[in-house]
Enzyme design. Structure first.
Site, mmCIF file in Angstrom:
data_model
loop_
_atom_site.group_PDB
_atom_site.id
_atom_site.type_symbol
_atom_site.label_atom_id
_atom_site.label_comp_id
_atom_site.label_asym_id
_atom_site.label_seq_id
_atom_site.Cartn_x
_atom_site.Cartn_y
_atom_site.Cartn_z
ATOM 1 N NE ARG A 39 -4.287 -1.442 1.549
ATOM 2 C CZ ARG A 39 -5.384 -1.756 2.822
ATOM 3 N NH1 ARG A 39 -5.207 -1.698 3.790
ATOM 4 N NH2 ARG A 39 -6.609 -2.117 2.080
ATOM 5 N N GLY A 381 -12.714 -3.636 1.231
ATOM 6 C CA GLY A 381 -14.019 -3.211 1.353
ATOM 7 C C GLY A 381 -14.489 -2.153 0.094
#
Ligand code: ADP
Ligand code: MG
Length: 400
Positions: A39, A381
């Site tokens: 990330r 998500g």
């Protein structure tokens, strides 16, 4: 939606919401080590573009769930260090979110400089349900900047101060990562090349049922493995032993099975599974047909015939979305299903997307060539909510 290329950033302070929520491990001597910096790397294109054009970059991000108060183990100090290594320039670190340290660090930035504020979730207003509280934090953050760039795809499905509220206070644009993610998911959602196959697995069964509902309107093939498949097998009347099962979802799943058949979606379920006597790498395990799971045994991976079946249903696909590992890949005896499906997807000639934090982690852990996928999403998500057809507040606000 504007992009960073539309912004005149030279000499200006740019607040960038990034997603640095990476897995960390204790090294034993009290220091925290990043175990997967994917990330952080994903944020580099935006930071580098802004820096090279003379912007003063102020990064805001979160780590874990500190519940609104400072927790030393969730400090962004290790992130600042790693980011600095990757960028090859110093990163000034503020020991608070919007206090005196943050103000001093931002004031000290020169053109092309980079600063990182401490974990924004140390401030309880970040995730407050009260728009007034969130707005107050957003105003403090906005006072540090002239422009706002949203690049934390992993949080764009959240209504939070540093995601949505601050975008309402400053001229804003999407960063490179958010733009790339949105483009891929929009393509898949609105105009997929066919055959379009989706592979679902993992353990968050009820979270993913809403996605299936929406996908049934667009996919040609739906392949289900991982912990999810046992609720499907149970809905078809099979015994699943001690496998992961969401009893209260069985009726919903029966509805989904009927709807798949009415919509002529090919629903592909495991024909064999690896079952074990315990949730452990050294438990006794064997391969059985998926309608022959005995009491006391739990399914922890798809079996070899299913690996071949799934691979054959992926081979001629032109669009594939994969979310959720096929088995408990963290334990070597149950990793082969995930490996086989990941490899099969890398061989697909078309657009291939990996969504889901654990699926992306599995790709890296199993040493599968990441360049074999068109896109590995950084937002589990958020990508699921996208596929569910929902409006993501952090994207909607950029379109205003
Ligand atoms: P993602 O993050 O990719 O969306 P999930 O969070 O839904 O995926 O699920 C990931 C987890 O699912 C992994 O930790 C894996 O061990 C677990 N899992 C996969 N198959 C099974 C299974 N048959 N039984 C129990 N857990 C499983
Ligand atoms: Mg997960």
């Amino acid at each position: 939606m504007l992009t960073i290329d539309d912004l005149d950033v030279a000499g200006r302070r740019v607040l960038v919401r990034a997603d640095f929520n990476v897995p960390l491990e204790d090294s034993g001597d009290g220091t925290r080590v990043i175990t997967d910096d994917g990330r952080i790397r994903a944020a580099l294109p935006t930071i580098e573009s802004l820096r090279s054009r003379g912007a003063r970059v102020v990064l805001v991000a979160h780590l874990g769930r500190p519940k609104g108060e400072p927790k030393p183990e969730l400090s962004l100090v290790p992130i600042a260090a790693r980011l600095s290594e990757l960028l090859g320039v110093p990163v000034s670190f503020a020991t608070d979110v919007t206090g005196t340290s943050a103000a001093a660090v931002v004031a000290g930035l020169g053109d092309g400089g980079v600063a990182l504020l401490e974990n924004v979730r140390f401030d309880s207003r970040e995730t407050s349900k009260d728009p007034g509280e969130r707005g107050a934090l957003a105003a403090e953050l906005a006072s540090f900047a002239d422009l706002f760039v949203s690049d934390g795809f992993g949080v764009v499905h959240r209504e939070q101060a540093s995601v949505t509220d601050v975008a309402r206070l400053l001229p804003h644009a999407a960063g490179r990562l958010v733009l790339a993610e949105v483009e891929v998911f929009r393509k898949v959602l609105t105009d997929p090349e066919r055959p379009y196959a989706v592979v679902l697995g993992g353990s968050k069964v009820s979270d993913k049922l809403g996605v299936i509902e929406n996908l049934l309107g667009s996919v040609d093939r739906l392949l289900i493995g991982g912990g999810m498949c046992f609720t499907f097998l149970a809905a078809m009347g099979h015994e699943v032993g001690s496998s992961l099962l969401e009893v209260d979802q069985i009726e919903t799943v029966k509805g989904l099975i009927a709807s798949a058949s009415a919509k002529r979606v090919e629903l592909v379920l495991p024909i064999d599974v690896v079952v074990a006597q315990a949730f452990s790498a050294d438990a006794l395990h064997k391969i059985v047909a998926s309608d022959c799971i005995e009491p006391g045994w739990m399914g922890l991976d798809i079996g070899p015939n299913t690996r071949a079946l799934f691979a054959s249903r992926l081979a001629d696909a032109r669009t594939v979305v994969w979310n959720g590992p096929m088995g408990v890949f963290e334990m070597p005896p149950y990793a082969e299903g995930t490996r086989a499906i990941a490899v099969a997807i890398t061989e697909v000639d078309g657009l291939t997307v990996v969504g889901g934090g654990d699926s992306a982690a599995a790709v890296r852990l199993l040493g599968i060539d990441e360049s074999g996928f068109t896109h590995i999403s950084t937002g589990g998500g958020a990508s699921l909510e996208f596929l569910e057809g929902r409006t993501l507040p952090g994207i909607a606000v950029l379109e205003d």
